[in-house]
Design a protein around this motif. Structure first.
Motif, PDB file in Angstrom:
ATOM      1  N   TYR A 110       0.852  -1.196   0.000  1.00  0.00           N
ATOM      2  CA  TYR A 110       0.000   0.000   0.000  1.00  0.00           C
ATOM      3  C   TYR A 110       0.886   1.243   0.000  1.00  0.00           C
ATOM      4  N   PRO A 111       1.588   1.512  -1.113  1.00  0.00           N
ATOM      5  CA  PRO A 111       2.478   2.678  -1.154  1.00  0.00           C
ATOM      6  C   PRO A 111       1.702   3.987  -1.103  1.00  0.00           C
ATOM      7  N   ARG A 112       2.433   5.057  -0.862  1.00  0.00           N
ATOM      8  CA  ARG A 112       1.815   6.378  -0.734  1.00  0.00           C
ATOM      9  C   ARG A 112       0.999   6.758  -1.967  1.00  0.00           C
ATOM     10  N   SER A 113       1.497   6.386  -3.152  1.00  0.00           N
ATOM     11  CA  SER A 113       0.783   6.743  -4.381  1.00  0.00           C
ATOM     12  C   SER A 113      -0.583   6.080  -4.444  1.00  0.00           C
ATOM     13  N   VAL A 114      -0.679   4.836  -3.980  1.00  0.00           N
ATOM     14  CA  VAL A 114      -1.958   4.125  -3.983  1.00  0.00           C
ATOM     15  C   VAL A 114      -2.918   4.762  -2.989  1.00  0.00           C
ATOM     16  N   ILE A 115      -2.427   5.071  -1.784  1.00  0.00           N
ATOM     17  CA  ILE A 115      -3.284   5.692  -0.773  1.00  0.00           C
ATOM     18  C   ILE A 115      -3.763   7.059  -1.260  1.00  0.00           C
ATOM     19  N   SER A 116      -2.897   7.830  -1.914  1.00  0.00           N
ATOM     20  CA  SER A 116      -3.308   9.131  -2.457  1.00  0.00           C
ATOM     21  C   SER A 116      -4.432   8.985  -3.462  1.00  0.00           C
ATOM     22  N   ARG A 117      -4.333   7.963  -4.308  1.00  0.00           N
ATOM     23  CA  ARG A 117      -5.387   7.723  -5.304  1.00  0.00           C
ATOM     24  C   ARG A 117      -6.714   7.425  -4.623  1.00  0.00           C
ATOM     25  N   VAL A 118      -6.658   6.605  -3.581  1.00  0.00           N
ATOM     26  CA  VAL A 118      -7.887   6.209  -2.894  1.00  0.00           C
ATOM     27  C   VAL A 118      -8.516   7.406  -2.175  1.00  0.00           C
ATOM     28  N   ILE A 119      -7.696   8.222  -1.509  1.00  0.00           N
ATOM     29  CA  ILE A 119      -8.227   9.421  -0.852  1.00  0.00           C
ATOM     30  C   ILE A 119      -8.848  10.343  -1.894  1.00  0.00           C
ATOM     31  N   ASN A 120      -8.207  10.463  -3.050  1.00  0.00           N
ATOM     32  CA  ASN A 120      -8.740  11.297  -4.133  1.00  0.00           C
ATOM     33  C   ASN A 120     -10.141  10.847  -4.535  1.00  0.00           C
ATOM     34  N   ILE A 121     -10.298   9.541  -4.729  1.00  0.00           N
ATOM     35  CA  ILE A 121     -11.594   9.002  -5.148  1.00  0.00           C
ATOM     36  C   ILE A 121     -12.645   9.275  -4.082  1.00  0.00           C
ATOM     37  N   ALA A 122     -12.283   9.069  -2.808  1.00  0.00           N
ATOM     38  CA  ALA A 122     -13.238   9.297  -1.718  1.00  0.00           C
ATOM     39  C   ALA A 122     -13.642  10.771  -1.640  1.00  0.00           C
ATOM     40  N   LEU A 123     -12.677  11.687  -1.780  1.00  0.00           N
ATOM     41  CA  LEU A 123     -13.008  13.114  -1.729  1.00  0.00           C
ATOM     42  C   LEU A 123     -13.829  13.546  -2.938  1.00  0.00           C
TER      43      LEU A 123
END
Length: 200
Positions: free
Chosen positions: A28-41
């Motif tokens: 779960y690298p930072r880039s993946v977590i950033s993508r997921v937060i983006n989708i949620a927001l």
């Protein structure tokens, strides 16, 4: 309020049930977590603009010019296109604001009115103006998390429905656990750098 770095680390921590070993960080690298937060927001912005307005952050840009006129380059970009931009002002407008429009809306207004001087028109990563802005331009928007600096503040709304930080983190964890997301991620069809992909 928390920073982008803190949000990512907290989600990594919860995904691994505690301390995050290096091998699990790679899952779960930072880039993946950033993508997921983006989708949620982006989902919050699309579903409830009232809640989303509480997440908006002011960014100040210096206008530039090219053959097409006056513009500012948005970096970061809004997380869900024009839906994620709430106000645009310059140093001369004070409390009055530009009207935020997409390219299609701007063309329609020009046809209907014959003039559209107060528009701030979103073209990809640029916000274009039909008149010269006075001084710097302030854009209040919900930013694309993937493009934010690590120490930029991430504002998550707290409301009666309980969608505060806990709600956002739960949404991210659920999204990461879905087979569809895992398939999309493995096929590299999720582009965290393109906010338009998160708004659909």
């Amino acid at each position: 309020m928390i920073t982008k770095r803190q949000a990512i680390e907290l989600i990594q921590h919860r995904l691994t049930g505690g301390d995050t070993p290096e091998d699990l960080r790679r899952l779960y690298p930072r880039s993946v977590i950033s993508r997921v937060i983006n989708i949620a927001l982006a989902d919050i912005v699309s579903a409830n603009p009232y809640d989303a307005s509480d997440m908006a952050v002011p960014y100040v840009f210096t206008p530039a010019t090219d053959a097409s006129g006056y513009y500012v380059t948005l970096s970061p970009q809004p997380v869900a296109g024009s839906l994620a931009i709430f106000t645009v002002t310059d140093e001369g407008t004070g409390i009055s604001e530009y009207i935020i429009q997409t390219k299609a809306e701007a063309n329609a207004m020009k046809v209907l009115r014959g003039a559209n001087s107060s528009a701030a028109i979103l073209y990809n990563n640029k916000l274009r103006f039909n008149k010269r802005p006075e001084g710097d331009v302030t854009v209040v928007m919900v930013p694309n998390v993937y493009q934010m600096a690590d120490d930029d503040v991430l504002i998550i709304p707290s409301n009666e429905s309980g969608r505060g930080e806990v709600g956002l983190f739960q949404a991210c964890l659920q999204l990461l656990a879905t087979q569809q997301y895992q398939d999309d991620l493995n096929n590299d069809s999720i582009d965290g750098q393109n906010p338009q992909n998160q708004a659909s």
